[in-house]
Write an enzyme that holds these catalytic residues in place. Structure first.
Site, PDB file in Angstrom:
ATOM      1  N   HIS A 145       0.853  -1.191   0.000  1.00  0.00           N
ATOM      2  CA  HIS A 145       0.000   0.000   0.000  1.00  0.00           C
ATOM      3  C   HIS A 145       0.886   1.237   0.000  1.00  0.00           C
ATOM      4  CE1 HIS A 145      -3.270   2.592   0.867  1.00  0.00           C
ATOM      5  NE2 HIS A 145      -4.058   1.692   1.420  1.00  0.00           N
ATOM      6  N   LYS A 575     -11.638   7.497  -9.425  1.00  0.00           N
ATOM      7  CA  LYS A 575     -10.924   8.763  -9.640  1.00  0.00           C
ATOM      8  C   LYS A 575     -11.281   9.352 -10.996  1.00  0.00           C
ATOM      9  CE  LYS A 575      -6.356   8.856 -10.087  1.00  0.00           C
ATOM     10  NZ  LYS A 575      -5.944   9.725 -11.213  1.00  0.00           N
TER      11      LYS A 575
END
Length: 917
Positions: A145, A575
């Site tokens: 991550h 997004k």
């Protein structure tokens, strides 16, 4: 007091105690004045949240401005550590309530394996379970991550505290034991307080690998085999046909860590080799430990109990010459197995020792065969109970984990493959410019080359660093298949897949290194397109249909059991198009993929690239799987587990077991009982689909107009959030952006979402919904509200969508977000954009309440309401502190202490929100 209130009082008691012990640690370390300052800020923040009190706002601002940098850091640490402790208390309370439910013999809870299996038997579909498990595949996949904030040392402290809380629930303590437990808790919290929250250096890829593998130690290696055993026992208790049956390996935990190269230049062939070696060492060390424990337990004397001839032969082959074990064949056999496994560890990971004359195992199947000899001997000699203990779990572990531990996926961006293939063609056919060809020309050229026995690569040619690196990676995969087995690296994922040529380019690279054989059309890895943007999701079904129409590609699929995996990107589609449109386009893409695959008689496996936050496809896994369209699961599903979500779900073994169960239970339900869960009711289905299309169109326009169509929005984003500071954190090996720019298009979805979460706006999880509902109601004044309410009531997809948005809005705070907006230097820009955001936020709240009938957020989820009530008085101050720190930092106070303070606040807020990136 109601029963739930009584149960929740135990949680409140734990939180109070942990808070008190943390307060003691702060007083002892920093003194009473520091503690009083921290408490004063907390009380002001509570007033500001509870009453939106302007006086409290002014006092809070004055109090924070008056703090020195050292005092600000102290305050930030205090609230950050409390958030960590609240997480521990909540996890333990969840375990406590689950155990109480089971002990009371209450009906199985939704999401449990027993609930799912019971539903199948009650529906008269027990016969379908056997077929289901033969073909099922459920796989959570751990990924590194780029915004993972928590250090492993902090996790270790948390686990120690969690064990002490758990001990109090499970053991009836004497007064002395209770006092000792309290003292140990205090020591644990002091240790936590004195442990650094921040990393002093940036993580390497191998650091990420080590972090990811730590969850195997805590949870996966032990809990996954237990899940299989529990399910086998559960089935046998319901149906005698399952007596002594052993389920196929339908569940594995995969990984991207060490194989995901998309935008990460630090993942090389050497890193891939080191990752596989580290994984092998981890699992072999586990097996060796289990064998030692098993040998200590199976002290069966031959004079007291017979053994089978194969077991006796296994014992005779052992080098164990101890006179103390001469009549203990099981121990001698296990000693021999241990010696061979030790020799195997030398070969696969370079560790351990190899005794003279001891042959290593060539494959995990050989180890399993030896363990089966032990098992069969015990069963055939009346010792079935001994075979069902540690030996049973070890045999299952070997089946599931093999010698490679976790299937490691490769991932790379299609643009890289395109450039590499272009360079190879240019070297083999001077003058050919592959990048200038259109799609049909590329397909024709690639197919001709795939059919040809020649290789494009030459040992005498000099290639670019990028091409050399890519070829080295694929060669490392081929070597890994020989060393660890083909299950070690089974998948190759193509990011930003947008054409058939993207698939064929990977096929060509596989051919160049021997992973694809042109003559037999066999390929050793799955070629998996990842459709990420809105346009790619819309084009994905047609791309797969075109690929399936190519005889060569169909031949490759024939070597993979006529199965094709497709990965769907939740993060980038969000997004790109916003929350509502992303969810809808993903849903539609699944429906169309199901149709295409059915037409070509190809088995579909969907891989869901979900993040932790709702803005990246997060939310409860059980509801998400049940909300998939009909035919989209078919017994097979993969989904990513990322960053801090891995910690939240798998650091605690019991919580981890529950999360693994949820995935299996939801897959069973979705596959065998789909009629009620997976689609709108037939009577209103067409109207619901049409309404959703209309809502999505308006939401898309509203979102894109703000994010990509508003002049100055990029500046507003970088100044009103902590994105610049996140990009500088030592929290991952991967850059925050794919390119060296501040463009939102180039920014990775994870830091995009985390930045909005930090400022408590959570914009990617809701923006556009209010405008969409307003427009829909205006266009359908007579029945619009009824249609939307019907969608919420009758359609699990829409229900799940709104439920997730409800959670995001509950964690948002427009008043706090307003303080971040004040960081934007251009007042006109700030006012123009934040006014729009605030208006959309209000419209979204109104729309949600209108459709759901709620009077307040999370009204249907008292557990979340409780969580917010417990933790937000400690998260809110961190936000106020962070704003003050950013203001100072951007005014030029950029020393190391200022950076540390900002980074501490990012850690604390992320820990408090839990699913923010």
């Amino acid at each position: 007091m109601q029963m739930n209130e009584v149960k929740d009082e135990l949680l409140s008691s734990d939180i109070r105690q942990l808070g008190r012990l943390l307060g003691d640690a702060i007083r002892n370390h920093l003194g009473d004045p520091a503690f009083e300052r921290i408490e004063h800020v907390r009380q002001l923040a509570i007033r500001f949240r509870r009453d939106n009190d302007e006086a409290a706002r002014a006092q809070l601002s004055d109090a924070l401005q008056a703090l020195s940098q050292e005092e600000t850091t102290q305050l930030t640490r205090a609230f950050s550590y409390f958030s960590l402790l609240a997480n521990i208390a909540e996890d333990q309370h969840h375990i406590r309530r689950t155990r109480a439910h089971l002990i009371a013999g209450s009906p199985p809870r939704q999401g449990s394996l027993s609930h799912a299996v019971g539903n199948v038997f009650d529906a008269g579909k027990a016969d379908a379970l056997e077929t289901f498990f033969e073909d099922a595949f459920v796989s959570p996949v751990f990924t590194a991550h780029p915004t993972e904030v928590q250090r492993k040392s902090i996790q270790n402290c948390q686990m120690a505290i969690a064990r002490l809380l758990s001990e109090r629930d499970r053991v009836q303590m004497t007064p002395e034991e209770a006092e000792q437990n309290e003292e140990a808790l205090g020591r644990g919290i002091v240790t936590l307080w004195q442990t650094r929250l921040l990393r002093t250096s940036k993580l390497s890829v191998m650091d990420e690998v080590a972090n990811g593998l730590s969850f195997y130690d805590h949870t996966i290696l032990r809990e996954l085999p237990k899940l299989y055993s529990s399910l086998e026992t559960m089935l046998a208790q319901r149906d005698a046909r399952w007596e002594d049956a052993e389920l196929p390996n339908f569940m594995k935990v995969g990984s991207w860590i060490g194989g995901d190269r998309d935008g990460n230049p630090f993942v090389t062939a050497d890193i891939l080799r080191s990752t596989l070696q580290t994984q092998a060492d981890k699992v072999l060390d586990f097996y060796l430990g289990e064998l030692r424990k098993l040998a200590s337990q199976l002290s069966l004397a031959q004079i007291l109990n017979a053994c089978s001839e194969p077991l006796r032969a296994l014992a005779e082959r052992s080098a164990d010459a101890s006179p103390h074990r001469v009549d203990e064949p099981y121990r001698r056999a296990l000693h021999g197995i241990h010696a061979r496994l030790d020799a195997t560890r030398v070969v696969l990971s370079g560790k351990g020792k190899q005794a003279d004359g001891v042959q290593p195992y060539a494959a995990a199947a050989e180890l399993l065969a030896d363990l089966d000899v032990v098992q069969h001997s015990l069963v055939s000699n009346g010792l079935r109970a001994l075979a069902r203990g540690r030996l049973r779990q070890l045999r299952r572990a070997v089946k599931v984990f093999g010698f490679s531990l976790a299937p490691l996926d490769l991932r790379q961006n299609s643009d890289v493959h395109e450039r590499v293939v272009g360079e190879l063609f240019a070297g083999a056919q001077p003058g050919l410019v592959y990048l200038d060809l259109d799609e049909e020309q590329r397909i024709s050229l690639l197919l001709a080359e795939l059919e040809s026995p020649r290789l494009l690569t030459s040992p005498y040619a000099q290639y670019s660093e990028e091409t050399t690196s890519e070829l080295d990676i694929f060669r490392a995969v081929r070597a890994a298949h020989v060393k660890y087995g083909k299950e070690s690296v089974p998948n190759c994922i193509i990011s930003k897949a947008a054409s058939v040529s993207d698939l064929l380019e990977v096929a060509l690279l596989l051919k160049e290194v021997g992973l694809l054989r042109q003559d037999s059309r066999e390929v050793d890895v799955n070629i998996i397109p990842l459709f990420e943007t809105i346009d790619d999701l819309r084009a994905g079904p047609a791309i797969m249909a075109r690929a399936f129409g190519l005889p060569f590609y169909r031949g490759l699929l024939a070597s993979r059991a006529d199965q094709q995996e497709v990965m769907l990107g939740y993060s980038d589609s969000n997004k790109d198009g916003g929350f509502l449109t992303s969810g809808w386009e993903l849903y539609k893409a699944e429906i169309e993929l199901v149709t295409v695959f059915k037409q070509y008689q190809i088995k579909l496996r969907l891989f869901h690239g979900r993040g932790g936050s709702v803005g990246r496809g997060g939310g409860p896994s059980y509801e998400a799987i049940l909300a998939q369209p009909a035919g989209a699961v078919q017994g097979q599903i993969r989904l990513t587990e990322q960053g801090e979500v891995i910690t939240a779900k798998y650091a605690n073994p019991e919580v981890g077991r529950r999360n693994l169960e949820v995935l299996v239970a939801a897959t069973i339900q979705s596959t065998l009982l789909p009629q009620a869960q997976l689609q709108p009711k037939a009577s209103a289905g067409a109207g619901h689909l049409a309404a959703m299309e209309e809502l999505s169109g308006t939401a898309l326009n509203a979102y894109r107009d703000l994010v990509y169509g508003t002049e100055g929005f990029e500046q507003y984003f970088w100044e009103s959030t902590v994105i610049a500071e996140i990009a500088a954190l030592n929290i991952g090996s991967r850059p925050a952006s794919r390119k060296k720019s501040t463009s939102i298009e180039d920014l990775r979805a994870i830091p995009w979402v985390l930045s909005w979460a930090q400022c408590r706006l959570m914009l990617p999880g809701w923006f556009g919904f209010g405008s969409a509902v307003q427009a829909y109601l205006a266009a359908h004044p007579a029945d619009g509200a009824d249609v939307l309410r019907g969608m919420y009531t009758d359609w699990p997809f829409f229900t799940s969508l709104l439920s997730n948005m409800d959670m995001v809005l509950a964690k948002s705070d427009i008043a706090i977000a307003g303080k971040y907006a004040e960081l934007v230097k251009d007042k006109a820009l700030r006012d123009a954009i934040f006014t729009r955001i605030r208006a959309e936020y209000a419209a979204t709240l109104d729309a949600l309440k209108l459709i759901t009938g709620q009077e307040e957020l999370q009204q249907a989820n008292p557990l979340m309401q409780r969580s917010i009530r417990n933790r937000f008085p400690y998260i809110d101050p961190l936000n106020h502190v962070q704003v003050e720190l950013l203001k100072r930092f951007r005014e030029g106070k950029q020393d190391a202490a200022a950076r540390t303070g900002i980074h501490l606040s990012i850690n604390g807020i992320a820990a408090g929100l839990r699913n923010s990136g």
